[in-house]
Design an enzyme around this catalytic site. Structure first.
Site, mmCIF file in Angstrom:
data_model
loop_
_atom_site.group_PDB
_atom_site.id
_atom_site.type_symbol
_atom_site.label_atom_id
_atom_site.label_comp_id
_atom_site.label_asym_id
_atom_site.label_seq_id
_atom_site.Cartn_x
_atom_site.Cartn_y
_atom_site.Cartn_z
ATOM 1 N N THR A 160 0.837 -1.201 0.000
ATOM 2 C CA THR A 160 0.000 0.000 0.000
ATOM 3 C C THR A 160 0.873 1.253 0.000
ATOM 4 O O THR A 160 0.580 2.223 -0.710
ATOM 5 C CB THR A 160 -0.918 0.020 1.239
ATOM 6 O OG1 THR A 160 -1.768 -1.140 1.214
ATOM 7 C CG2 THR A 160 -1.790 1.268 1.247
ATOM 8 N N TRP A 178 2.385 1.629 -3.404
ATOM 9 C CA TRP A 178 1.366 2.036 -4.378
ATOM 10 C C TRP A 178 1.305 3.556 -4.469
ATOM 11 O O TRP A 178 1.090 4.119 -5.540
ATOM 12 C CB TRP A 178 -0.003 1.482 -3.978
ATOM 13 C CG TRP A 178 -1.104 1.873 -4.919
ATOM 14 C CD1 TRP A 178 -1.534 1.201 -6.029
ATOM 15 C CD2 TRP A 178 -1.949 3.045 -4.833
ATOM 16 N NE1 TRP A 178 -2.569 1.864 -6.640
ATOM 17 C CE2 TRP A 178 -2.840 2.996 -5.931
ATOM 18 C CE3 TRP A 178 -2.024 4.114 -3.948
ATOM 19 C CZ2 TRP A 178 -3.800 3.991 -6.151
ATOM 20 C CZ3 TRP A 178 -2.969 5.106 -4.164
ATOM 21 C CH2 TRP A 178 -3.848 5.035 -5.255
ATOM 22 N N HIS A 179 1.517 4.225 -3.345
ATOM 23 C CA HIS A 179 1.431 5.683 -3.329
ATOM 24 C C HIS A 179 2.627 6.355 -3.993
ATOM 25 O O HIS A 179 2.512 7.502 -4.438
ATOM 26 C CB HIS A 179 1.296 6.188 -1.894
ATOM 27 C CG HIS A 179 -0.082 6.037 -1.334
ATOM 28 N ND1 HIS A 179 -0.540 4.866 -0.781
ATOM 29 C CD2 HIS A 179 -1.127 6.915 -1.268
ATOM 30 C CE1 HIS A 179 -1.793 5.026 -0.385
ATOM 31 N NE2 HIS A 179 -2.171 6.256 -0.669
ATOM 32 N N GLY A 180 3.751 5.692 -4.057
ATOM 33 C CA GLY A 180 4.891 6.320 -4.700
ATOM 34 C C GLY A 180 6.140 5.462 -4.661
ATOM 35 O O GLY A 180 6.292 4.594 -3.798
ATOM 36 N N PHE A 194 0.258 10.183 -7.636
ATOM 37 C CA PHE A 194 0.124 8.793 -7.223
ATOM 38 C C PHE A 194 -0.519 7.939 -8.306
ATOM 39 O O PHE A 194 -0.562 6.745 -8.184
ATOM 40 C CB PHE A 194 -0.708 8.697 -5.923
ATOM 41 C CG PHE A 194 -0.145 9.567 -4.830
ATOM 42 C CD1 PHE A 194 1.214 9.551 -4.548
ATOM 43 C CD2 PHE A 194 -0.968 10.405 -4.107
ATOM 44 C CE1 PHE A 194 1.735 10.342 -3.546
ATOM 45 C CE2 PHE A 194 -0.458 11.200 -3.094
ATOM 46 C CZ PHE A 194 0.899 11.171 -2.804
#
Length: 469
Positions: free
Chosen positions: A317, A320-322, A469
């Site tokens: 997770t 996933w954001h960066g 993102f």
């Protein structure tokens, strides 16, 4: 192009709605597909090819999976694996290639040149949507879409294309072919869109200027209280920025006949981190739960396996954001806290007064923004020291007092808007049959639109945080 722009509000959206509702029923999907591609091409015309490739790839994979799913399960599984590898491969190439190269260079002392590819807008969102489609076809939860235009429209649907919510195919499969004009739904969509626009332009942008000012200073030189009001400001900014955009997306979906899932549900009223993440970015949490956590075994194989699965999911997770270590640590930070909560902390918290439960939650969340916002871990460390009075800084200073007194009204509005207080008052007045004249709601929403438009005319500060993102 973003929803909170004059071009979108007064040119693109009215024209898109006009063309859409003037077109015949069978042509609406094609019209919406073309409108969505134009919307995407406004900012990134080259990457339209990438999005169309993803749609075509999963369209073919879906047809092949259903062909072999019943009689040749192994072949169907290999086709599903092919779909997942293509999707993850494309996402990884554009989003994580330079991150991988940087770490290889750092560890091995090599000098491999970075690709420096611009990140395709919305790729993290539409990749997860296309993956969920083929997985659900393999599981037999949906039938494959035989109309390529309908599937391409689902993948490229502009209301939720660049920042979610992550809309699964099975949740809108009926809407793809059976949308009807509904005045009540359309009006509700307009209302939601205006509320989201107000959140973004009037709340997120204004408190964001405070964070922008504080974050531009040397972290070790700001006072402890300035550091705290800074991360609080950022927390409000990212919440109203993202939840506002989600409200606009859901509202736009309703205008075009779709019902997208809710993405935020007052997360700051939560009493634990576990509850917070059931209320924040709901569609992403549900995606990782259904397509990663449960397939790994979920919580069915003992505490150790459960905790391992939680840590893995939260590490993913974060990434996933960066593509940066701060995002990975941010995800692991929450993974560890949730593991601790499930190991017994939740039981301890349940025995405490709600005030202390909220205080615990707000402390954990506020500190997490330091990891989230600073990609340089050294900068994050220095800022964290300032938050805890460890950098030789002062407790507070005149600068903090200036920030506090000039933003106190805004902060109070943000606190109220982050709770269901207004919805509660509205429901109570309805229960008591208090009827206000019908013009008041119209004036209220029109006022938000006009004031937001006035802010956008200046457009001195109108960032959108989730683009990256």
């Amino acid at each position: 192009m973003v929803f909170s722009s004059l071009t979108f509000l007064f040119f693109f959206l009215p024209l898109a709605l006009l063309i859409y509702y003037m077109s015949p029923g069978k042509g609406k999907n094609l019209v919406l597909l073309l409108v969505s591609l134009i919307f995407y091409a406004w900012g990134e015309p080259v990457y339209i090819v990438l999005m169309i490739f993803s749609a075509c790839s999963d369209y073919l994979h879906g047809l092949l999976i259903v062909r072999y799913r019943l009689n040749e399960r192994v072949k169907a599984k290999m086709i599903l694996l092919s779909s997942i590898l293509i999707n993850v491969g494309v996402l990884s190439f554009f989003k994580y290639a330079d991150f991988l190269i940087e770490n290889i260079n750092s560890v091995l002392g090599t000098d491999i040149a970075l690709l420096q590819l611009p990140l395709p807008i919305g790729i993290s969102f539409y990749t997860f949507q296309t993956m969920s489609y083929t997985i659900d076809v393999y599981r037999g939860q949906v039938q494959p879409q035989k109309n390529p235009i309908a599937l391409a429209m689902y993948v490229s649907l502009f209301p939720q294309l660049i920042a979610g919510p992550i809309v699964r195919y099975k949740s809108i499969v009926d809407d793809l072919h059976n949308r009807k004009w509904d005045t009540a739904q359309f009006a509700d969509g307009v209302r939601l869109f205006i509320i989201g626009l107000g959140k973004k332009v009037l709340l997120a942008n204004n408190i964001g200027m405070l964070w922008s000012d504080i974050s531009s200073q040397t972290p070790s030189e700001i006072s402890m209280m300035t550091a705290w009001i800074g991360v609080i400001a950022f927390g409000f900014q990212i919440y109203f920025d993202f939840s506002g955009y989600s409200d606009m997306a859901i509202g736009l979906g309703k205008m075009f006949g779709f019902n997208f899932p809710r993405n935020f549900h007052y997360p700051f009223i939560a009493k634990s981190v576990t509850e917070f993440w059931r209320r924040w970015h709901i569609s992403l949490g549900a995606w990782f739960r259904d397509y990663v956590f449960i397939p790994l075994g979920g919580s069915k194989h003992g505490k150790f396996a459960t905790f391992r699965n939680l840590i893995l999911v939260w590490g993913l997770t974060g990434l996933w954001h960066g593509a940066s270590w701060n995002y990975a640590l941010w995800g692991l930070y929450f993974g560890l806290i949730i593991v601790v909560e499930k190991a017994g902390l939740l039981r301890m918290l349940s025995k405490q007064h709600p005030f202390f439960q909220h205080l615990y939650l707000l402390f954990i969340i506020s500190f997490s923004w330091v990891l989230f916002v600073f990609e340089e871990l050294a900068t994050a460390t220095v800022y964290a020291k300032s938050m805890f009075w460890l950098s030789g800084n002062t407790l507070y200073d005149t600068q903090f007092l200036y920030y506090f007194y000039t933003n106190i009204i805004l902060l109070l509005i943000l606190i109220i808007a982050a709770t269901p207080a207004l919805s509660y008052v509205s429901s109570k007045t309805n229960q008591k049959r208090v009827r206000l004249i019908t013009i008041i709601p119209a004036v209220y929403y029109t006022s938000i639109l006009l004031v937001a438009t006035a802010y956008l005319v200046d457009e001195s500060y109108n960032p959108f945080l989730y683009f990256r993102f």
